[in-house]
Design a protein around this motif. Structure first.
Motif, mmCIF file in Angstrom:
data_model
loop_
_atom_site.group_PDB
_atom_site.id
_atom_site.type_symbol
_atom_site.label_atom_id
_atom_site.label_comp_id
_atom_site.label_asym_id
_atom_site.label_seq_id
_atom_site.Cartn_x
_atom_site.Cartn_y
_atom_site.Cartn_z
ATOM 1 N N GLY A 180 0.806 -1.221 0.000
ATOM 2 C CA GLY A 180 0.000 0.000 0.000
ATOM 3 C C GLY A 180 0.835 1.265 0.000
ATOM 4 N N ALA A 181 2.144 1.134 -0.243
ATOM 5 C CA ALA A 181 3.046 2.285 -0.139
ATOM 6 C C ALA A 181 3.086 3.105 -1.430
ATOM 7 C CB ALA A 181 4.456 1.801 0.200
ATOM 8 N N THR A 182 3.426 4.372 -1.280
ATOM 9 C CA THR A 182 3.677 5.243 -2.434
ATOM 10 C C THR A 182 5.173 5.203 -2.732
ATOM 11 O OG1 THR A 182 1.936 6.724 -1.655
ATOM 12 C CG2 THR A 182 3.443 7.598 -3.329
ATOM 13 N N PRO A 183 5.560 4.703 -3.915
ATOM 14 C CA PRO A 183 6.987 4.608 -4.232
ATOM 15 C C PRO A 183 7.631 5.992 -4.290
ATOM 16 C CG PRO A 183 5.648 3.501 -5.908
ATOM 17 C CD PRO A 183 4.718 4.248 -5.024
ATOM 18 N N ALA A 184 8.881 6.085 -3.848
ATOM 19 C CA ALA A 184 9.531 7.399 -3.840
ATOM 20 C C ALA A 184 10.981 7.352 -4.334
ATOM 21 C CB ALA A 184 9.482 7.986 -2.437
ATOM 22 N N TRP A 185 11.785 6.415 -3.845
ATOM 23 C CA TRP A 185 13.215 6.418 -4.182
ATOM 24 C C TRP A 185 13.686 4.993 -4.492
ATOM 25 C CZ3 TRP A 185 11.419 7.754 0.796
ATOM 26 C CH2 TRP A 185 11.146 9.116 0.972
ATOM 27 N N VAL A 186 14.696 4.885 -5.327
ATOM 28 C CA VAL A 186 15.318 3.577 -5.583
ATOM 29 C C VAL A 186 16.831 3.714 -5.658
ATOM 30 C CG1 VAL A 186 13.408 2.466 -6.831
ATOM 31 C CG2 VAL A 186 15.038 3.855 -8.106
ATOM 32 N N THR A 187 17.516 2.621 -5.304
ATOM 33 C CA THR A 187 18.942 2.509 -5.602
ATOM 34 C C THR A 187 19.111 1.312 -6.532
ATOM 35 O OG1 THR A 187 19.391 1.071 -3.701
ATOM 36 C CG2 THR A 187 19.649 3.451 -3.366
ATOM 37 N N LEU A 188 20.181 1.331 -7.311
ATOM 38 C CA LEU A 188 20.401 0.315 -8.333
ATOM 39 C C LEU A 188 21.816 -0.232 -8.238
ATOM 40 C CD1 LEU A 188 19.907 -1.048 -11.207
ATOM 41 C CD2 LEU A 188 20.733 1.110 -12.172
ATOM 42 N N ALA A 189 21.947 -1.541 -8.148
ATOM 43 C CA ALA A 189 23.258 -2.181 -8.258
ATOM 44 C C ALA A 189 23.229 -3.032 -9.518
ATOM 45 C CB ALA A 189 23.540 -3.039 -7.031
ATOM 46 N N LEU A 190 24.042 -2.647 -10.485
ATOM 47 C CA LEU A 190 24.029 -3.294 -11.791
ATOM 48 C C LEU A 190 25.365 -3.985 -12.035
ATOM 49 C CD1 LEU A 190 22.700 -3.683 -14.596
ATOM 50 C CD2 LEU A 190 23.496 -1.398 -15.195
ATOM 51 N N THR A 191 25.293 -5.291 -12.322
ATOM 52 C CA THR A 191 26.501 -6.037 -12.688
ATOM 53 C C THR A 191 26.352 -6.450 -14.137
ATOM 54 O OG1 THR A 191 26.689 -6.861 -10.432
ATOM 55 C CG2 THR A 191 27.933 -8.037 -12.112
ATOM 56 N N ASP B 36 25.379 1.622 -8.423
ATOM 57 C CA ASP B 36 26.700 1.007 -8.396
ATOM 58 C C ASP B 36 26.793 0.111 -9.615
ATOM 59 O OD1 ASP B 36 29.217 0.288 -7.462
ATOM 60 O OD2 ASP B 36 28.418 -1.506 -6.497
ATOM 61 N N LEU B 37 27.958 0.117 -10.243
ATOM 62 C CA LEU B 37 28.153 -0.620 -11.476
ATOM 63 C C LEU B 37 29.400 -1.475 -11.327
ATOM 64 C CD1 LEU B 37 26.881 -0.692 -14.307
ATOM 65 C CD2 LEU B 37 28.344 1.229 -14.926
ATOM 66 N N THR B 38 29.258 -2.801 -11.574
ATOM 67 C CA THR B 38 30.429 -3.676 -11.481
ATOM 68 C C THR B 38 30.447 -4.642 -12.661
ATOM 69 O OG1 THR B 38 29.128 -5.131 -10.062
ATOM 70 C CG2 THR B 38 30.687 -3.657 -8.974
ATOM 71 N N ARG B 39 31.600 -5.266 -12.888
ATOM 72 C CA ARG B 39 31.749 -6.206 -13.986
ATOM 73 C C ARG B 39 31.455 -7.626 -13.504
ATOM 74 N NH1 ARG B 39 34.836 -5.238 -18.604
ATOM 75 N NH2 ARG B 39 35.908 -3.555 -17.551
ATOM 76 N N GLY B 40 30.686 -8.385 -14.309
ATOM 77 C CA GLY B 40 30.356 -9.761 -13.937
ATOM 78 C C GLY B 40 29.162 -10.212 -14.759
ATOM 79 N N PRO B 41 28.649 -11.419 -14.508
ATOM 80 C CA PRO B 41 27.458 -11.881 -15.234
ATOM 81 C C PRO B 41 26.285 -10.931 -14.979
ATOM 82 C CG PRO B 41 28.449 -13.653 -13.949
ATOM 83 C CD PRO B 41 29.133 -12.393 -13.529
ATOM 84 N N LEU B 42 25.463 -10.698 -16.021
ATOM 85 C CA LEU B 42 24.401 -9.694 -15.933
ATOM 86 C C LEU B 42 23.422 -9.980 -14.796
ATOM 87 C CD1 LEU B 42 23.059 -7.189 -17.172
ATOM 88 C CD2 LEU B 42 21.794 -8.721 -18.698
#
Ligand SMILES: [Mg+2]
Length: 313
Positions: free
Chosen positions: A78-89, A120-126
């Protein structure tokens, strides 16, 4: 890793800016302001290539889905979305790929006024991990644990479409079914309206039977579900026979609809609350004091068909 630093700027290209973000991307951490009278709802989900989406999925769709599955969890609270963080490999610093990924991600984020406040961005399998944060007025969050015997069970939208598409990858099938798999629509608007009325809620990520069972376990109740009431899309019924459609609707994941319960005397209130929302909702059964999930037909005989299986591991 220079190339990786170079493409970090894609994370900072989002249109949506929120005044409650005191410090966004660029420092060691983000700073956000939580308004008084609200609680923070936090959820996280990881998508791994080849496990949670087919390896040849378009990067725009991956960006959309990685956020959508998280917003779906916030909707279920029931929450209103507001912020996200992303960790992408990712295997290599592919600027074209990340450009398309950010297009899909930010299109959905902007539609919900959600700000990306760290990456955050790192190298590795997607693999893509998103942490989503939302706001809820204090003590109004929807939980899995509040269903009571006699409560009515509802689901939003239609079920089984995404499961059908997943089983028919690379085949020529109705594009709306493919969209259901690749671009699920998180039911944020409905989730917020349910705050005032639902006794329990969950989003359907692993299949109706699996996810409804989580409500039953948390609420220490059982349920009777009439499979003839399950909402099936006309596209699904055109693509396959009714027995297969029911099997997918009961067991297949990836629909990202909401399943929720409402006290029986709130039926009219619910209909009034959910008029003019972006998707329909269907009554499918009733919560029982007796534990266990009973599936039956209109004529009360027990459901005999197969249930599409979903295994995490
Ligand atoms: Mg969930």
């Amino acid at each position: 890793m220079n190339e990786f630093s170079l493409i970090r700027h894609y994370f900072a290209t989002q249109t949506t800016q929120r005044s409650d973000v005191t410090l966004g991307i660029g420092d060691d951490g983000a700073i956000i302001d939580i308004p008084s009278g609200y609680q923070l709802v936090i959820t996280t989900d990881t998508l791994v290539a080849g496990v949670h989406f087919p390896v040849n999925t378009q990067p725009t769709d991956i960006g959309h889905k990685a956020l959508a599955v998280n917003l779906s969890d916030l909707a279920a609270m029931g929450a209103t979305p507001a912020w996200v963080t992303l960790a992408l490999t990712m295997p290599s610093a592919d600027r074209l790929w990340i450009g398309h990924f950010c297009t899909g991600l930010f299109r959905l984020a902007d539609a919900h006024q959600v700000a990306l406040i760290g990456g955050d961005l790192t190298r590795g399998p997607l693999s893509i991990t998103i942490q989503a944060m939302g706001l809820i007025p204090t003590n109004q969050a929807l939980k899995r644990s509040g269903a009571k015997p006699g409560d009515l069970i509802y689901v939003t939208g239609t079920l089984g479409d995404a499961g059908y598409a997943l089983n028919h990858l690379n085949k020529s099938i109705d594009v709306s079914l493919i969209e259901r798999l690749n671009k699920p629509a998180p039911r944020v608007e409905i989730g917020k309206k349910l705050r005032r009325i639902a006794t329990a809620a969950i989003d359907i990520s692993d299949g109706l039977c699996a996810d409804l069972s989580h409500i039953l376990a948390a609420s220490q109740v059982g349920a009777r579900v009439n499979v003839d009431l399950l909402p099936l899309s006309k596209e699904l019924l055109k693509a396959t026979d009714r027995a297969s459609a029911l099997s997918l609707a009961l067991g297949a994941g990836d629909d990202y609809e909401l399943c929720f319960t409402v006290s029986a005397d709130q039926q009219e209130n619910l209909a009034r609350l959910l008029t003019n929302t972006d998707c329909n909702h269907s009554y499918i059964g009733t919560i029982t004091a007796e534990p266990g999930l009973v599936l039956h037909y209109d004529n009360h005989s027990l459901f005999q068909g197969a249930i599409h299986g979903y295994q995490h591991f």
